[in-house]
Design a protein around this motif. Structure first.
Motif, mmCIF file in Angstrom:
data_model
loop_
_atom_site.group_PDB
_atom_site.id
_atom_site.type_symbol
_atom_site.label_atom_id
_atom_site.label_comp_id
_atom_site.label_asym_id
_atom_site.label_seq_id
_atom_site.Cartn_x
_atom_site.Cartn_y
_atom_site.Cartn_z
ATOM 1 N N ALA A 89 26.858 24.221 -20.241
ATOM 2 C CA ALA A 89 25.551 24.885 -20.136
ATOM 3 C C ALA A 89 25.701 26.312 -19.618
ATOM 4 O O ALA A 89 25.060 27.239 -20.148
ATOM 5 C CB ALA A 89 24.627 24.075 -19.222
ATOM 6 N N ALA A 90 26.555 26.510 -18.617
ATOM 7 C CA ALA A 90 26.781 27.858 -18.082
ATOM 8 C C ALA A 90 27.402 28.753 -19.152
ATOM 9 O O ALA A 90 27.020 29.920 -19.298
ATOM 10 C CB ALA A 90 27.671 27.796 -16.844
ATOM 11 N N ALA A 91 28.341 28.211 -19.908
ATOM 12 C CA ALA A 91 28.981 28.990 -20.972
ATOM 13 C C ALA A 91 27.971 29.360 -22.058
ATOM 14 O O ALA A 91 27.966 30.490 -22.558
ATOM 15 C CB ALA A 91 30.147 28.204 -21.567
ATOM 16 N N GLN A 92 27.117 28.425 -22.407
ATOM 17 C CA GLN A 92 26.106 28.702 -23.428
ATOM 18 C C GLN A 92 25.117 29.769 -22.959
ATOM 19 O O GLN A 92 24.716 30.633 -23.739
ATOM 20 C CB GLN A 92 25.378 27.414 -23.821
ATOM 21 N N ASP A 93 24.749 29.728 -21.677
ATOM 22 C CA ASP A 93 23.874 30.769 -21.117
ATOM 23 C C ASP A 93 24.543 32.133 -21.210
ATOM 24 O O ASP A 93 23.923 33.117 -21.587
ATOM 25 C CB ASP A 93 23.528 30.473 -19.653
ATOM 26 N N PHE A 94 25.827 32.177 -20.859
ATOM 27 C CA PHE A 94 26.554 33.444 -20.931
ATOM 28 C C PHE A 94 26.589 33.963 -22.362
ATOM 29 O O PHE A 94 26.365 35.152 -22.605
ATOM 30 C CB PHE A 94 27.982 33.298 -20.390
ATOM 31 N N ARG A 99 25.176 37.898 -26.383
ATOM 32 C CA ARG A 99 24.618 38.221 -27.709
ATOM 33 C C ARG A 99 23.413 39.155 -27.564
ATOM 34 O O ARG A 99 23.260 40.101 -28.330
ATOM 35 C CB ARG A 99 24.213 36.953 -28.452
ATOM 36 N N ALA A 100 22.566 38.867 -26.571
ATOM 37 C CA ALA A 100 21.387 39.717 -26.350
ATOM 38 C C ALA A 100 21.792 41.145 -25.990
ATOM 39 O O ALA A 100 21.081 42.103 -26.327
ATOM 40 C CB ALA A 100 20.502 39.124 -25.247
ATOM 41 N N LEU A 101 22.944 41.295 -25.346
ATOM 42 C CA LEU A 101 23.450 42.624 -24.989
ATOM 43 C C LEU A 101 24.213 43.285 -26.135
ATOM 44 O O LEU A 101 24.624 44.433 -26.028
ATOM 45 C CB LEU A 101 24.374 42.525 -23.763
ATOM 46 N N GLY A 102 24.420 42.532 -27.204
ATOM 47 C CA GLY A 102 25.124 43.076 -28.358
ATOM 48 C C GLY A 102 26.637 43.076 -28.227
ATOM 49 O O GLY A 102 27.317 43.815 -28.945
ATOM 50 N N LEU A 103 27.177 42.262 -27.319
ATOM 51 C CA LEU A 103 28.625 42.225 -27.121
ATOM 52 C C LEU A 103 29.299 41.410 -28.218
ATOM 53 O O LEU A 103 28.788 40.362 -28.623
ATOM 54 C CB LEU A 103 28.964 41.596 -25.771
ATOM 55 N N ASP A 104 30.449 41.912 -28.697
ATOM 56 C CA ASP A 104 31.221 41.112 -29.649
ATOM 57 C C ASP A 104 32.037 40.086 -28.848
ATOM 58 O O ASP A 104 32.096 40.137 -27.614
ATOM 59 C CB ASP A 104 32.119 41.986 -30.525
ATOM 60 N N ASP A 105 32.671 39.152 -29.559
ATOM 61 C CA ASP A 105 33.387 38.060 -28.888
ATOM 62 C C ASP A 105 34.497 38.570 -27.966
ATOM 63 O O ASP A 105 34.636 38.097 -26.836
ATOM 64 C CB ASP A 105 33.995 37.100 -29.917
ATOM 65 N N GLU A 106 35.297 39.516 -28.436
ATOM 66 C CA GLU A 106 36.416 40.009 -27.629
ATOM 67 C C GLU A 106 35.934 40.699 -26.351
ATOM 68 O O GLU A 106 36.516 40.526 -25.291
ATOM 69 C CB GLU A 106 37.310 40.939 -28.442
#
Length: 120
Positions: A89-94, A99-106
């Motif tokens: 759940a914590a990972a999913q929140d992060f 995503r909302a901040l527009g960060l890519d996976d790396e």
């Protein structure tokens, strides 16, 4: 359990052992209840000092991945479903926030790694 040490790596050998065991446990490759090799045997197999393997085992025990049963050896602990669920759940929140901040996976993973290092 198959482990290998990269002597040219910047990652210390104890951390290589710790990370590989933890990943194999997480992936289910090494199931709960599995008895790990003795510190001495694993150190010999990997060409490491016994203190190096002992440190990896201590850190795995502190993290709740394994448990030492005295002279009986070190065993993989059963996973705690509540802890696993809370971590997911914590990972999913992060991920949602990243995503909302527009960060890519790396970039997102870089921030997680930085936070983990800072917490040590």
């Amino acid at each position: 359990m198959i482990l290998s040490i990269d002597p040219g790596s910047a990652v210390p050998p104890f951390e290589q052992v710790r990370a590989q065991v933890a990943e194999q446990v997480r992936a289910g490759t090494v199931p709960p209840g599995t008895r790990l090799p003795t510190v001495r045997r694993l150190a010999e197999d990997l060409g490491l000092a016994t203190n190096t393997v002992a440190r990896a085992y201590r850190e795995l025990e502190q993290a709740g991945v394994v448990e030492t049963r005295g002279r009986n050896g070190t065993f993989v602990r059963a996973s705690d479903a509540a802890t696993d669920s809370a971590a997911l759940a914590a990972a999913q929140d992060f991920v949602r926030q990243a995503r909302a901040l527009g960060l890519d996976d790396e970039t997102a993973l870089g921030w997680v790694r930085a936070a983990l290092r800072a917490a040590q």
